[in-house]
Structure formats: C-alpha cells, structure tokens
Scaffold this active site. Structure first.
Site, PDB file in Angstrom:
ATOM      1  N   LYS A 114       0.849  -1.184   0.000  1.00  0.00           N
ATOM      2  CA  LYS A 114       0.000   0.000   0.000  1.00  0.00           C
ATOM      3  C   LYS A 114       0.887   1.236   0.000  1.00  0.00           C
ATOM      4  O   LYS A 114       1.884   1.298   0.730  1.00  0.00           O
ATOM      5  CB  LYS A 114      -0.894  -0.014   1.241  1.00  0.00           C
ATOM      6  CG  LYS A 114      -1.804   1.198   1.375  1.00  0.00           C
ATOM      7  CD  LYS A 114      -2.654   1.081   2.647  1.00  0.00           C
ATOM      8  CE  LYS A 114      -3.544   2.292   2.829  1.00  0.00           C
ATOM      9  NZ  LYS A 114      -4.375   2.186   4.054  1.00  0.00           N
ATOM     10  N   SER A 116      -8.918   3.236   2.846  1.00  0.00           N
ATOM     11  CA  SER A 116      -7.914   3.760   1.959  1.00  0.00           C
ATOM     12  C   SER A 116      -7.092   2.682   1.245  1.00  0.00           C
ATOM     13  O   SER A 116      -6.353   2.993   0.307  1.00  0.00           O
ATOM     14  CB  SER A 116      -6.959   4.682   2.732  1.00  0.00           C
ATOM     15  OG  SER A 116      -6.308   3.974   3.780  1.00  0.00           O
ATOM     16  N   SER A 170      -9.680   1.075   7.095  1.00  0.00           N
ATOM     17  CA  SER A 170      -9.062   1.079   5.762  1.00  0.00           C
ATOM     18  C   SER A 170      -8.613  -0.273   5.247  1.00  0.00           C
ATOM     19  O   SER A 170      -8.267  -0.396   4.070  1.00  0.00           O
ATOM     20  CB  SER A 170      -7.873   2.049   5.754  1.00  0.00           C
ATOM     21  OG  SER A 170      -8.332   3.373   5.856  1.00  0.00           O
TER      22      SER A 170
END
Length: 512
Positions: A100, A179, A203
C-alpha cells in the site's frame, strides 16, 4: 522520480463514474485462483518457480490495471531479478505481493507518494525499509510495486486526483473502498493472492467488505509501526493485509506481528502461532448482534447481512442475541468529532514535519480539498483541545471494554458497512458544504472507527452478496488481544459458508 502510472497516463475506456460493469480478461492459470498459502506450498514442492509466479502476476496486472487502476508504482524488473535469485527461506518464499502506498511500508530505493501529487512531485526516495516491508521481504515475498490510495488516507474511497480513481471489479461504476482500495483490487482482480494494507479507521476492513475479501484489523501494538512512527495517530492505525482466505490472514499476522525496539506498546503475546488457530473449534460463544445503530441509518441489505450471519452462528452452536455496547450508539456527537479532530491534528503535524525536512513551507492549496480541510482544522486546534480529545477517546475505550470484560460477551457482530458498495464520487468532499461531506464519511465508518479507537481486533468477512451481485461484508469484533478467537470463528464461518469461489465478472464468466 515519478510513478510509473501518473495522472497523465491514467486512462479508462469511459467516465468511471458512469454506471457500467466492464469485462475483465479471464484468468486462465490456476495460480490466479490460489491463496498465498497454496502458492508458497507449490514453490516449496517444486511445482512452480518464483519467477513463474511473478511473471503470471505481472501479466495479470498488465491485463487488469488499465481498467481498474490499482497500481501507482511498478518495480517489475527488480521483482523478476529477485525471483530468479536467492530468496529468504521464509513461509512465503517466491509469492508476489504489493505494498500500500501509505503507512509504514517504506522500501529502500522506492518512492512513497501517499496518494498525493505534492509528495510525488517532490521526488522523495526512501533510504530504508519500514519494519512491515522488512518482515514481508524476510518472509520471502516478492514486491511488485505500490497500490493506489486516497491522498493521505482520510476517507474510505480511493479516488486521488494525482492518480485517478480505482474501480471496483464487481461493478466498475463503484468504489472499492479505501484507503486500502488499490490493495483490495489487486487481490480481487486475481493479480496477487494478498496485499499489504493499513487500517486507521476501517481502511483494511472496508475495502475487504466492498470487494468480497477478508480483512483483519489486528490489536493495537500487534505490529510495529517503526522505525519511523510509534503510534499514528493516537494508536488508531495498524498494519496488515487483505486476503482471500482466513488461513492467509492468520499467516500474515504471524509474519508481521512482533515488537521492535522503541515501540510504545505491544499486544499480548499469543499462546501459539495464529496459523495454528485455523480449524480449532471455538467452543460455544456468547455473541451479540448489532444489525444497526441508533445514531445512523443502515441499509436494510447490510442489516440483513449481519442478521443472517448471526443466524448462521446460532446454527453452529453459539448463543446469539441482539446486543451491543451502549457507547456505540452515541458516536455522532461523542466519538466522531474527537476521532476526526485527532486525525486533523496529525495531518497538521505531518505537514509541519515535511516542511522541516525539505526546509521550506508547502503551498497547502495544492492539496485536495479534504486534505486541506484537515490541515487547516489541525492548525486551528490548541494543544489542550488535542489532549482533551485523547482523554475522551480513552474514556470511550474503557467503557466499550466493559461489554466484553464485565458483561461477559465473547464477540460482537455488525455490518461492516452501512451501505452496499457505493458509486464513485459518493464521498467527494465539497468545501462549501463541509459539514455534510464530513457527515457522509462519519456515516460510512460508523462500524469501523470505534475499534480503531479501542484498539480491539476486528475482522471483515464476505458472507453476503446483494441481489445485484455486490459483496457485502460483516464484522466480528473480539476483546483486545483476542485475534485467536476471531480466527477460529472466521475459519468456522468460512467452512460453513465458503466464499472463495465467488469472483468478479470476467470475460470467461467466472461468477458471482
């Protein structure tokens, strides 16, 4: 240095906010259907080589990313070289994955854009690995690149201006959440078997729910946030991964877990590896179900997902009743302002640190409206207000914990999201209507944020699909430090109601 996929290179066949489902290429090779545990076993048994796995993953990314837009940086040549060389003899030797582009996932020699054009244009390259990256590499994973995120991650959709929106492979007019939206799509598209993610307000769990995957937020302190952070922000954030299977989730916690020198706290040491909990009978548990909350609206389909999961748990022999901690019902007024205020203070502090590092002030007008709003609000907050919010959140944590410790409940079951996967643009921030914009984010995170505040482990499981074929996850929450119990029950549910056969639409027609 800029990303391999930048804002000028981003393309989609038409407006991604139009309602449409684009067909994706078929997955001809069985490795696109396997989880990381199976792929690692195939490497150990000599059935497939690390290079073959990496080549297959790269091929799949090149097929699907032009439509879904989940990668922001690629390191394919380096990965191929690593796959052909000596790899650490870890539990996932030769298995490809992705990082990520946010959180504690720095990788030496690689950029980290945090979803921001401002950071991208600074051309900063990491000179060291984060602890999370190092542990993944030591486990034998081969990292193919970095996945898309919203700018600095303050929302639960992945639509950064810098790199364009990531599309949900179940319906490309919809968001995959955030996210860790790029990470979720990397897995849901069959490109990698699992992907690194982080969770400071949902997230990991929310993208897992919106793409039909498994997402565990571990207990606070289970993974080290070093060497660059101790807690961020206020201990809300944890590192982890989005996976297809419960056994992969258990295995990746074993890889990432552990205290490092300088960590401010660490979670209780488990009695045995979490992988050993998969398949262990959980016993007869007392489980409370909150299919909706008084402070917010929940779509009937999402409430139904929780209700049906509760019925399944009852069939499996557990004592299931409608119940939830009373503190969860007053979030809009008592919890959310302090949670998001603390987040704003972190934004302002991070910009302060970045300006100190580069030796000049940044033009905050270059940031996206939501980011700018958080920075401005954080700069207005006093030290006393910030500390007061921490005290309020700590009191909330103690009150919530009593439901497990004093009232005698083992698990809480909720919907993961209050709405099915929502259209792209649904969470766009309007500076002229900031209260309504923030309220939409509050509402979207009503079931996730409380457990970032309390630090409890919580897992999202893909147990329900809507009438039009969209995945809807449910959440199980345990007492602090009890990931073992979550894994036992999650594995029990996975066996009773399997989900790994469900795949997003493809040209081969592999199904929902």
């Amino acid at each position: 240095m800029t990303a391999s996929l930048n804002s000028t290179e981003y393309k989609t066949p038409d407006d991604p906010k139009q309602r449409a489902t684009k067909e994706l290429p078929s997955m001809p090779h069985e490795i696109h259907e396997a989880d990381a545990t199976e792929l690692a076993a195939k490497v150990r048994d000599g059935e497939v080589s690390p290079r073959e796995l990496v080549e297959a993953a790269i091929s799949r990314i090149e097929e699907t990313d032009p439509t879904l837009n989940f990668m922001v940086h690629r390191r394919f040549e380096e990965a191929l070289t690593e796959a052909g060389g000596a790899l650490p003899d870890g539990p996932f030797r030769g298995v490809p994955t992705v990082l990520k582009d946010l959180g504690q996932s720095l990788m030496a020699g690689q950029p980290n854009y945090a979803g921001s054009a401002v950071i991208r244009d600074l051309g900063v390259i990491a000179d060291h690995d984060g602890n999370v990256t190092r542990r993944l590499l030591d486990a034998g994973f081969i990292i193919l690149g970095r996945t898309n995120v919203p700018e600095f991650g303050p929302t639960v959709t992945t639509e950064p201006v810098a790199f364009g929106p990531t599309l949900n492979p179940w319906d490309t007019s919809r968001s995959p959440g955030g996210s860790s939206g790029g990470a979720a799509v990397a897995v849901a598209s069959g490109s990698v078997p699992l992907a690194h993610g982080g969770d400071a307000g949902g997230s990991i769990r929310i993208p897992a729910s919106m793409t039909g995957l498994v997402g565990l937020k571990a207990s606070r302190g289970r993974m080290s946030m070093g060497p660059d952070q101790g807690e961020e922000p206020a201990g809300f954030a944890v590192e982890g991964a989005i996976t297809r299977t419960v056994r992969d989730t258990a295995a990746i916690i074993d890889v990432l877990a552990g205290c490092e020198p300088g960590d401010p706290y660490t979670a209780p040491t488990p009695a045995r590896p979490f992988t050993d909990e998969v398949g262990v009978p959980p016993g007869r548990l007392r489980i409370g179900v909150a299919a909706s909350l008084k402070d917010f609206e929940t779509d009937p389909e999402c409430s139904l997902a929780a209700t049906q999961a509760g019925a399944l748990l009852s069939e499996l022999g557990h004592d299931v009743d409608a119940a939830a901690p009373a503190a969860m019902q007053a979030q809009r007024s008592e919890l959310m302002p302090h949670f998001f205020g603390t987040l704003s203070a972190l934004f302002a502090a991070n910009i302060m640190g970045l300006e100190a590092a580069i030796g000049r002030p940044l033009d905050i007008d270059r940031f996206e409206p939501l980011t700018r709003d958080h920075i401005e609000q954080g700069r207005r907050m006093t030290a006393a207000e910030t500390v007061h919010s921490r005290l309020v959140l700590n009191r909330f944590t103690r009150t919530m914990a009593e439901w497990w410790s004093k009232d005698g409940w083992d698990l809480l079951l909720t919907p993961m999201m209050p709405v099915p996967p929502f259209p792209l643009g649904y969470l766009d921030f309007d500076p002229d209507d900031r209260e309504r914009s923030h309220d939409r984010i509050y509402t979207a995170t009503q079931y996730s944020v409380p457990f970032n505040v309390t630090g409890q482990p919580a897992i999202s499981l893909p147990l329900h699909w809507s009438a039009d074929g969209l995945p809807i996850g449910v959440q199980l929450v345990a007492a602090y430090g009890r990931e073992d119990l979550l894994i036992r029950v999650a594995a029990q549910l996975e066996q009773a109601a399997p989900w790994t056969h469900r795949r997003p639409p493809t040209s081969a027609g592999s199904g929902r």
